[in-house]
Scaffold this motif. Structure first.
Motif: not given
Length: 276
Positions: A91-103, A106-110
């Motif tokens: 199990t590998v949590e991808i949140t730490p990989m993904v969130d920096p780019l999303i942040e 700020p206007d990024m859509d779904a």
């Protein structure tokens, strides 16, 4: 003309063909192991069951890749598949990989966020492919591939795909036959990319509806006009035809501009198992 074609398959024969396919394709490339991203959905569950049967569970690694908004149910259903098949798991949590780019945007859509998640999962899949010394096994079905309902270089990325010639309706049939837990088969299909997301909600029609139309157009070679004559709504037919056409680029390698006498993909053509 029949607007309700029979999409039933011989599950015993399909099971034998697909496990043989996994075994022969992986071994001919010099491998004996497989790696699969396990979402908790029916497609990846079926691929995992088939790979475990083909190679032995000790030779299969299933990876769970939750994001912070992922449904706990998805993790639990993936766990059920791991326990039922006996495969290795990670199990590998991808949140730490993904969130920096999303942040960063700020206007990024779904849709953009979902594509980032899918491609982050692909990165982990191929990293673990190298670490486990196994080939990446795909989980996309024929319906998704035709409609382009997939992220290029994300969930579509794989070395082999055992279920890519099965419509979603047929995936359900085979999943029941191989023993995928009923709760996974019966739940609404979802890529689980954001809260409340479902495949059919995004597509605007059910898999049962579109599978019948695609089967006539692709397998039976009906023209769009013949599909309409068979009873399908004209707007539905036009929308599906356009979607299949528009997403052709996802089903082929990138075109190369031709300059030489032997251009890869045009004149330099060999079977993928050339030399084995």
């Amino acid at each position: 003309m029949n607007p309700s074609p029979d999409l039933s398959i011989n599950t015993e024969l399909a099971r034998r063909i697909l496990t043989g396919f996994i075994r022969s394709e992986i071994t001919r490339m010099g491998f004996s192991r497989a790696v699969i991203n396990l979402s908790g959905g029916i497609d990846s569950a079926l691929s995992c069951f088939l790979a475990a049967e083909a190679l032995g569970p000790e030779n299969v690694l299933a990876i769970r890749l939750p994001y912070r908004t992922s449904s706990p149910e998805s993790l639990e259903h993936a766990r059920m598949v791991i326990e039922a098949t006996g495969v290795h798991s990670l199990t590998v949590e991808i949140t730490p990989m993904v969130d920096p780019l999303i942040e960063r945007f700020p206007d990024m859509d779904a849709l953009r966020k979902g594509n980032i998640m899918a491609r982050a999962r692909m990165i982990v899949l191929y990293d673990q492919s190298a670490a486990f010394h196994g080939l990446a096994v795909g989980t996309g079905n024929k319906t998704e591939i035709l409609l382009g309902y997939t992220t290029l270089y994300g969930d579509s990325a794989c070395a082999i795909n055992p279920i890519g010639d099965l419509y979603k309706t047929q995936v359900r049939q085979l999943a029941r036959a191989v023993g995928v837990p009923a709760v996974i088969i019966e739940k609404p299909p979802s890529a689980d990319l954001w809260v409340g997301q479902t495949d059919e909600g995004e597509l605007g029609y059910t898999y049962a509806e579109v599978d019948r139309l695609l089967y006539l157009m692709v397998d039976e070679r009906y023209t769009p006009e013949e599909c309409i004559e068979a009873g399908f709504d004209p707007a539905f037919v036009r929308a599906v035809v356009e979607r299949v056409r528009r997403n052709q680029f996802k089903r082929v390698l990138p075109p190369i501009a031709k300059l030489s006498h032997r251009t890869i993909g045009y004149d330099f053509l060999y079977l993928r198992d050339w030399g084995t």
